[in-house]
Design a protein around this motif. Structure first.
Motif, PDB file in Angstrom:
ATOM      1  N   LEU A  51      27.617  47.811  36.440  1.00 37.73           N
ATOM      2  CA  LEU A  51      26.969  47.845  37.752  1.00 37.73           C
ATOM      3  C   LEU A  51      27.831  48.585  38.770  1.00 37.73           C
ATOM      4  N   ASP A  52      29.145  48.503  38.598  1.00 37.51           N
ATOM      5  CA  ASP A  52      30.046  49.192  39.521  1.00 37.51           C
ATOM      6  C   ASP A  52      29.888  50.702  39.424  1.00 37.51           C
ATOM      7  N   THR A  53      29.462  51.197  38.262  1.00 36.44           N
ATOM      8  CA  THR A  53      29.241  52.630  38.114  1.00 36.44           C
ATOM      9  C   THR A  53      27.850  53.044  38.598  1.00 36.44           C
ATOM     10  N   MET A  54      26.973  52.058  38.843  1.00 33.27           N
ATOM     11  CA  MET A  54      25.599  52.351  39.230  1.00 33.27           C
ATOM     12  C   MET A  54      25.366  52.263  40.731  1.00 33.27           C
ATOM     13  N   TRP A  55      26.119  51.397  41.412  1.00 31.24           N
ATOM     14  CA  TRP A  55      25.843  51.130  42.822  1.00 31.24           C
ATOM     15  C   TRP A  55      27.105  51.278  43.665  1.00 31.24           C
ATOM     16  N   VAL A  56      26.947  51.817  44.858  1.00 26.62           N
ATOM     17  CA  VAL A  56      28.084  52.047  45.756  1.00 26.62           C
ATOM     18  C   VAL A  56      28.334  50.787  46.579  1.00 26.62           C
ATOM     19  N   THR A  57      29.068  49.864  46.001  1.00 29.34           N
ATOM     20  CA  THR A  57      29.514  48.642  46.674  1.00 29.34           C
ATOM     21  C   THR A  57      30.705  48.117  45.890  1.00 29.34           C
ATOM     22  N   ASP A  58      31.681  47.536  46.574  1.00 32.37           N
ATOM     23  CA  ASP A  58      32.912  47.143  45.889  1.00 32.37           C
ATOM     24  C   ASP A  58      32.823  45.781  45.216  1.00 32.37           C
ATOM     25  N   ILE A  59      31.743  45.064  45.418  1.00 28.90           N
ATOM     26  CA  ILE A  59      31.667  43.691  44.913  1.00 28.90           C
ATOM     27  C   ILE A  59      31.756  43.628  43.394  1.00 28.90           C
ATOM     28  N   PHE A  60      31.094  44.529  42.697  1.00 33.52           N
ATOM     29  CA  PHE A  60      31.049  44.450  41.234  1.00 33.52           C
ATOM     30  C   PHE A  60      32.412  44.742  40.613  1.00 33.52           C
ATOM     31  N   ASN A  61      33.157  45.657  41.205  1.00 35.42           N
ATOM     32  CA  ASN A  61      34.498  45.942  40.712  1.00 35.42           C
ATOM     33  C   ASN A  61      35.394  44.723  40.854  1.00 35.42           C
ATOM     34  N   ARG A  62      35.294  44.050  41.984  1.00 34.46           N
ATOM     35  CA  ARG A  62      36.124  42.864  42.217  1.00 34.46           C
ATOM     36  C   ARG A  62      35.802  41.758  41.221  1.00 34.46           C
ATOM     37  N   VAL A  63      34.518  41.512  41.025  1.00 31.72           N
ATOM     38  CA  VAL A  63      34.126  40.442  40.119  1.00 31.72           C
ATOM     39  C   VAL A  63      34.475  40.810  38.676  1.00 31.72           C
ATOM     40  N   ALA A  64      34.329  42.081  38.303  1.00 35.76           N
ATOM     41  CA  ALA A  64      34.688  42.516  36.953  1.00 35.76           C
ATOM     42  C   ALA A  64      36.163  42.261  36.674  1.00 35.76           C
ATOM     43  N   ASN A  65      37.017  42.542  37.651  1.00 41.73           N
ATOM     44  CA  ASN A  65      38.451  42.285  37.479  1.00 41.73           C
ATOM     45  C   ASN A  65      38.721  40.800  37.278  1.00 41.73           C
ATOM     46  N   GLU A  66      37.981  39.969  37.998  1.00 45.70           N
ATOM     47  CA  GLU A  66      38.136  38.522  37.865  1.00 45.70           C
ATOM     48  C   GLU A  66      37.705  38.063  36.473  1.00 45.70           C
ATOM     49  N   GLU A  67      36.616  38.633  35.968  1.00 46.20           N
ATOM     50  CA  GLU A  67      36.131  38.245  34.642  1.00 46.20           C
ATOM     51  C   GLU A  67      37.137  38.623  33.562  1.00 46.20           C
ATOM     52  N   SER A  68      37.824  39.728  33.746  1.00 38.58           N
ATOM     53  CA  SER A  68      38.862  40.130  32.791  1.00 38.58           C
ATOM     54  C   SER A  68      39.973  39.091  32.747  1.00 38.58           C
ATOM     55  N   GLU A  69      40.325  38.549  33.912  1.00 44.26           N
ATOM     56  CA  GLU A  69      41.324  37.479  33.961  1.00 44.26           C
ATOM     57  C   GLU A  69      40.826  36.232  33.249  1.00 44.26           C
ATOM     58  N   HIS A  70      39.534  35.953  33.360  1.00 43.59           N
ATOM     59  CA  HIS A  70      38.955  34.774  32.706  1.00 43.59           C
ATOM     60  C   HIS A  70      39.054  34.898  31.188  1.00 43.59           C
TER      61      HIS A  70
END
Length: 215
Positions: A51-70
């Motif tokens: 989704l981060d590659t599809m839409w111009v908003t920083d929210i998906f990048n932030r959440v993706a990084n968090e999921e990697s930590e999970h």
């Protein structure tokens, strides 16, 4: 445009009807539950990264990084319990999974999130609902303290992400119908959502209507 809207609604409805948890239905052993949760977190990471590659908003990048930590936290729990997390879990390319049902879920998520940023936020909230539900079911199992502490921490993170997506939908004057949460639980979780209660300095509308490429 009208056809796209109708198709979006139909896909969202079908997606909601298929909402279910594997834990408690098909996954019985401690090993199978942990491995499922690890791969589910990989699915969340891959989905938000897409989704981060599809839409111009920083929210998906932030959440993706968090999921990697999970994924890392759950893998550490598995290691402590002498449960082997296959290396190919992390080596699989984005969007590819061992669990067949997770493969199907990823496809459903990507289709449902493809039509608009609003659909992307709503589908993301759907995913966080599923994760919350699965973690709550896992917490009912006979667990060691390390498992319970980890599951509770991930549950809090998922609740925060869910509220972030609901807040973003509210800012777009769009509603949300829960697929797994009861009406009372949904109200309790979202009634005190503030403008920036989950992600500081996040503007869900900043350039958010711009689409990057095509899915």
């Amino acid at each position: 445009m009208k056809k796209i809207l109708v198709l979006s609604i139909l896909i969202s409805a079908a997606f909601a009807l298929n909402a279910q948890s594997l834990i408690g239905n098909q996954l019985k052993s401690k090993e199978s539950i942990i491995l499922y949760l690890v791969e589910q977190e990989k699915l969340a990471h891959d989905f938000y990264r897409a989704l981060d590659t599809m839409w111009v908003t920083d929210i998906f990048n932030r959440v993706a990084n968090e999921e990697s930590e999970h994924v890392g936290k759950l893998s550490a729990v598995a290691a402590e319990l002498m449960i082997n997390v296959p290396n190919h879990f992390n080596e699989y390319p984005l969007g590819q999974f061992i669990d067949v049902k997770l493969r199907h879920l990823y496809t459903e998520l990507m289709i449902a999130a493809n039509f608009s940023l609003e659909d992307a936020y709503r589908t993301s909230a759907n995913l966080e609902e599923r994760k919350m539900y699965d973690l709550k079911v896992a917490l009912k199992e006979p667990n060691f303290e390390l498992e319970n502490l980890t599951y509770k921490a991930l549950l809090i993170g998922s609740e925060d992400n869910f509220k972030t997506f609901i807040r973003a939908l509210n800012e777009m004057n769009s509603g949300y119908s829960p697929i797994l949460l009861s009406p009372s639980d949904f109200e309790a979780l979202t009634k005190n959502i503030l403008a920036n209660d989950a992600w500081p300095n996040f503007d869900s509308n900043a350039k958010s209507q711009n689409r990057i490429g095509l899915f």
